[in-house]
Design a protein around this motif. Structure first.
Motif, PDB file in Angstrom:
ATOM      1  N   ARG A   1       0.876  -1.284   0.232  1.00  0.00           N
ATOM      2  CA  ARG A   1       0.079  -0.121   0.030  1.00  0.00           C
ATOM      3  C   ARG A   1       0.808   1.162  -0.069  1.00  0.00           C
ATOM      4  O   ARG A   1       0.345   2.362  -0.604  1.00  0.00           O
ATOM      5  CB  ARG A   1      -1.083   0.088   1.113  1.00  0.00           C
ATOM      6  N   GLU A   2       2.189   1.204   0.712  1.00  0.00           N
ATOM      7  CA  GLU A   2       2.963   2.435   0.867  1.00  0.00           C
ATOM      8  C   GLU A   2       3.234   2.744  -0.656  1.00  0.00           C
ATOM      9  O   GLU A   2       3.455   4.073  -1.089  1.00  0.00           O
ATOM     10  CB  GLU A   2       4.062   1.929   1.407  1.00  0.00           C
ATOM     11  N   ARG A   3       3.443   1.872  -1.646  1.00  0.00           N
ATOM     12  CA  ARG A   3       3.826   2.420  -2.981  1.00  0.00           C
ATOM     13  C   ARG A   3       2.383   2.322  -4.008  1.00  0.00           C
ATOM     14  O   ARG A   3       2.538   2.379  -5.136  1.00  0.00           O
ATOM     15  CB  ARG A   3       4.837   1.254  -3.401  1.00  0.00           C
ATOM     16  N   GLY A   4       1.287   1.709  -3.254  1.00  0.00           N
ATOM     17  CA  GLY A   4       0.241   1.855  -4.013  1.00  0.00           C
ATOM     18  C   GLY A   4       0.106   0.541  -5.270  1.00  0.00           C
ATOM     19  O   GLY A   4      -0.417   0.666  -6.501  1.00  0.00           O
ATOM     20  N   LEU A   5       0.956  -0.767  -4.994  1.00  0.00           N
ATOM     21  CA  LEU A   5       0.989  -1.499  -5.855  1.00  0.00           C
ATOM     22  C   LEU A   5       0.573  -2.770  -5.213  1.00  0.00           C
ATOM     23  O   LEU A   5       1.087  -3.208  -4.202  1.00  0.00           O
ATOM     24  CB  LEU A   5       2.765  -1.755  -6.038  1.00  0.00           C
ATOM     25  N   THR A   6      -0.259  -3.628  -6.079  1.00  0.00           N
ATOM     26  CA  THR A   6      -0.558  -4.930  -5.611  1.00  0.00           C
ATOM     27  C   THR A   6      -0.525  -5.774  -6.673  1.00  0.00           C
ATOM     28  O   THR A   6      -0.986  -5.415  -8.021  1.00  0.00           O
ATOM     29  CB  THR A   6      -2.247  -4.838  -5.232  1.00  0.00           C
ATOM     30  N   ILE A   7       0.092  -7.036  -6.535  1.00  0.00           N
ATOM     31  CA  ILE A   7       0.556  -8.170  -7.488  1.00  0.00           C
ATOM     32  C   ILE A   7       0.103  -9.431  -6.887  1.00  0.00           C
ATOM     33  O   ILE A   7       0.337  -9.523  -5.913  1.00  0.00           O
ATOM     34  CB  ILE A   7       1.685  -7.626  -8.004  1.00  0.00           C
TER      35      ILE A   7
END
Length: 779
Positions: free
Chosen positions: A455-461
């Motif tokens: 979430r800190e980088r706004g990335l979900t994979i």
């Protein structure tokens, strides 16, 4: 390791002359910040179904099954408090009691840090409540459960710490004033408290930790440097790391001074000078010292600490390790690049691999190199997954690589070996090294099915794969930040012909330090796929190019030699090769990582992934012959194998005298003697006028005591007795010979399960190497 050659060169070139600039970090105090990459915290990672998720689940069941109040049994006794449950068996019923508690606390803390785990959090909290109560009853910060044998009685091990405080320090390497490695156990408890505070976030742990650190710290501060070095001659785990971490948590420079004072110069100075002095040393005694130095490097910027840590890693990973990535035989290092004569049922202690993985993480953080995670993956898949049964959660101490050997697993209540403790931690952390990052890049280092919600980088994979059973790894982007981000996929050193696709179309990412790196603005719904060909290859054992193991992709393969309950008494499968060993195994159609192997003699066998052969007897290494060498060496090979098998059948007991665990197992005592090493063998030197005693297992009837000496040790006199009765006087006249001498002494028949053997040196120093009890040869 043959296929590690290229990645090893990358590692050495990338780290041999690194001197990273120190920065400042921390709100309360300044620390040197030397890391350039960090793991993404496991709380951001959800494991999906896989062998790794199965291992974590089995481990959690075992952690919940343990009662911390029983693990505290001896702690209560030491503090004069009523016990809250019976002591566990195995090592917990011996002088090392307490080490399991520390590992259990660390393992619970890792699980809590991952997903909160309220059940384990409640158990850990109850343990900390009791530990605070016990420590308060002690009144001086002491908190331990070790004991020591004195005059036939078991007494509180605190007496040893107080003797050390007064400068009374005696050790044979595995003991301290007769107590079984009390500082090693202290390290486990102190680290468990650190993890309870740092990872699990339990505030109760900090005051207990400070009391523990103060008690032992005052002892160390009161000793001269020479006395500290004498203290450190006994196995002491990573006590330097524990004090370094205590400093990192508090900023109190006192703890850093103590950590630096706890530097074992006899071992660490030569490693800092980049000299390999490991042969003959107890392996897991050394590895934690280097983990501690690595942490101190991160906190102080001292380049000497980094030099020692890097050099040690390089020597162990690439010169002292077997094909599964584990190291040591009978817990000891041998000569570098000479492992062919060190294949036994006691190879690859699990604690060593646990600590080598910790060291790997430190080195990777300083300078990300895919080569480091090639090693990490090899150990994790082929040793650590192999050493835990996924059905019961029990652990193997050694990973035997002798042909025909099987794994021996712990029990829930009556083992508690060191490898049970480290195993609890190893299988609580499979989510903590998949993803790493630096300010610009996400590194995907392990191909474990999982979801990263960063979430800190706004990335979900989502990482979707059946790896290691096949080589396709897909990153499915579920959410992405507006700014461009680099994703780096590790390309294993063995993966010739790896390809990358974006949404099904081939692409050519930049290659850097063993990674395929794609820097772009990602969009939800995109799929990045890495394909790794799972090709077969062979790898020779260091020291003998004719003895090879087989690997398929990341997996070490082994021949299935039958169920573990049935002894293997056949001839080890040898292979006739046309020049390339990989031409010998034939793939089994439709089966991943499965091959058929046709030995020169005997029936065909099947090669399968080694890690999953929990209940089978296996062969990992194979002797290979050309047609010419087989014709010339067949009789010698068969004769040697027959003699070896005969000796195994006749042997009732083996005593590796001079080695820590073997001496404990055999109840070794002496009036005065010294452990030593010569030509890769351990020994005991017994001066004239001194005696030593030990117990050897017996079978009913007569037997032979077989003792190994060095041929040049002549004109020395020793009297040997069994169960109080003389059996021989050993005296060899000059001239000697520079070779091993094996002497057989008849033992009288017994009906008891063991005999006490005694040596009394009468003239000159008697030096004894391996000792066996064997049945007489068949007439």
């Amino acid at each position: 390791m043959r296929d590690f050659a290229a990645t090893r060169r990358q590692f050495v070139m990338g780290t041999s002359a690194v001197a990273l600039a120190a920065g400042l970090a921390g709100p309360a105090f300044a620390l040197a910040r030397l890391s350039t990459a960090a793991p993404i915290a496991s709380r951001h990672v959800l494991l999906k179904p896989s062998i790794f998720a199965d291992a974590i689940a089995a481990n959690r069941r075992f952690l919940l099954s343990l009662d911390p109040l029983r693990l505290l049994h001896n702690f209560y006794v030491s503090a004069g408090l009523p016990v809250r449950g019976p002591a566990y068996g195995g090592w917990e019923a011996q002088g090392i009691a307490g080490h399991t508690l520390g590992h259990w606390m660390s393992a619970c803390s890792l699980r809590i840090a991952h997903d909160g785990d309220p059940e384990l959090a409640a158990k850990l909290d109850s343990a900390l409540v009791e530990m605070a109560r016990i420590q308060a009853a002690q009144g001086d910060g002491y908190l331990a459960g070790g004991t020591v044998e004195r005059n036939g009685k078991t007494i509180d091990g605190k007496i040893v710490f107080e003797e050390v405080r007064r400068g009374d320090i005696r050790t044979r390497g595995w003991d301290l004033n007769g107590a079984w490695v009390p500082v090693y156990t202290w390290h486990k408890v102190q680290t468990g408290l650190i993890d309870s505070y740092k990872a699990a976030g339990n505030q109760r742990a900090l005051p207990i930790l400070l009391g523990v650190a103060d008690y032992f710290g005052r002892i160390v501060e009161g000793l001269s440097d020479a006395q500290v070095q004498q203290l450190l001659h006994a196995e002491h785990g990573g006590i330097n790391e524990a004090y370094a971490e205590t400093f990192a948590l508090t900023g109190n420079p006192r703890w850093l001074r103590i950590a630096e004072k706890l530097r074992h110069r006899e071992v660490l100075d030569p490693l800092t000078e980049q000299r390999d002095i490991l042969a003959g040393l107890h392996a897991n005694t050394q590895i934690p010292k280097l983990v501690g130095l690595a942490r101190l490097h991160e906190l102080t910027g001292n380049p000497a600490h980094a030099t020692a840590a890097r050099f040690f890693f390089d020597r162990v990973a690439y010169h002292h390790s077997y094909v599964i990535g584990g190291n040591s035989e009978r817990e000891h290092f041998g000569q570098p690049d000479q492992l062919a004569d060190r294949l036994s049922t006691a190879t690859c202690e699990a604690c060593n691999s646990y600590n080598m993985l910790k060291l790997t993480r430190h080195l990777y953080g300083w300078q990300p190199r895919a080569a480091l995670f090639d090693f990490y993956e090899r150990v994790q898949l082929n040793h650590m997954i192999a050493h835990q049964r996924p059905d019961t959660g029990m652990f193997a101490y050694f990973m035997p690589l002798e042909t025909g050997a099987r794994r021996e697993f712990s029990t829930p209540d009556n083992s508690f070996w060191c490898c049970v403790g480290s195993g609890m931690e190893s299988h609580a952390k499979h989510a903590d090294s998949i993803y790493w990052h630096d300010p610009a890049t996400l590194y995907v280092n392990l191909f474990i099915p999982s979801r990263l919600d960063w979430r800190e980088r706004g990335l979900t994979i989502d990482l979707e794969t059946r790896y290691p059973m096949d080589g396709e790894v897909t990153l499915a982007v579920r959410a992405a930040p507006p700014a461009a981000t680099a994703i780096a996929l590790r390309i294993p050193g063995w993966a010739t012909g790896a390809t990358v696709m974006l949404d099904g179309k081939p692409i050519e990412p930049a290659r850097r330090d063993g990674y395929a790196v794609l820097h772009r603005r990602w969009r939800a719904g995109e799929r990045l796929t890495l394909s790794l060909p799972m090709t077969l290859r062979s790898e020779a054992i260091p020291g003998d190019p004719s003895t090879v193991a087989f690997l398929s992709g990341p997996l070490v393969l082994a021949a299935d030699l039958g169920p573990g309950a049935v002894p293997f008494d056949g001839t080890p499968p040898a292979l006739l090769v046309p020049g390339d060993a990989t031409a010998v195994p034939q793939p089994v159609p439709g089966e991943a990582h499965r091959y058929r192997l046709s030995p020169i003699m005997g029936e065909a066998v099947e090669l399968k992934p080694f890690f999953a052969m929990y209940d089978r007897r296996t062969a990992v290494y194979f002797r290979t012959f050309t047609a010419e060498s087989w014709a010339a060496g067949k009789e010698g090979y068969l004769s040697a194998e027959a003699a070896r098998a005969d000796l195994v059948r006749r042997t009732a007991d083996i005593f590796h005298i001079g080695e820590m665990q073997s001496e404990r197992d055999h109840g070794f005592t002496s009036t005065d003697s010294a452990a030593g090493q010569f030509y890769g063998r351990s020994s005991r030197r017994l001066p004239a006028g001194q005696t030593m005693r030990f117990r050897m297992a017996r079978r009913p009837g007569a037997a032979i005591l077989r003792v190994t000496y060095w041929g040049d040790d002549v004109d020395r006199l020793a009297e040997i007795s069994a169960d109080g009765s003389p059996i021989a006087t050993e005296r060899r006249a000059a001239p000697g010979k520079s070779d091993w001498v094996v002497v057989d002494y008849p033992l009288p028949p017994v009906t008891t399960p063991s005999s006490e053997i005694a040596f009394a040196a009468r003239q000159g120093d008697t030096v004894v190497y391996d000792v066996r009890v064997i049945a007489p040869a068949a007439s």
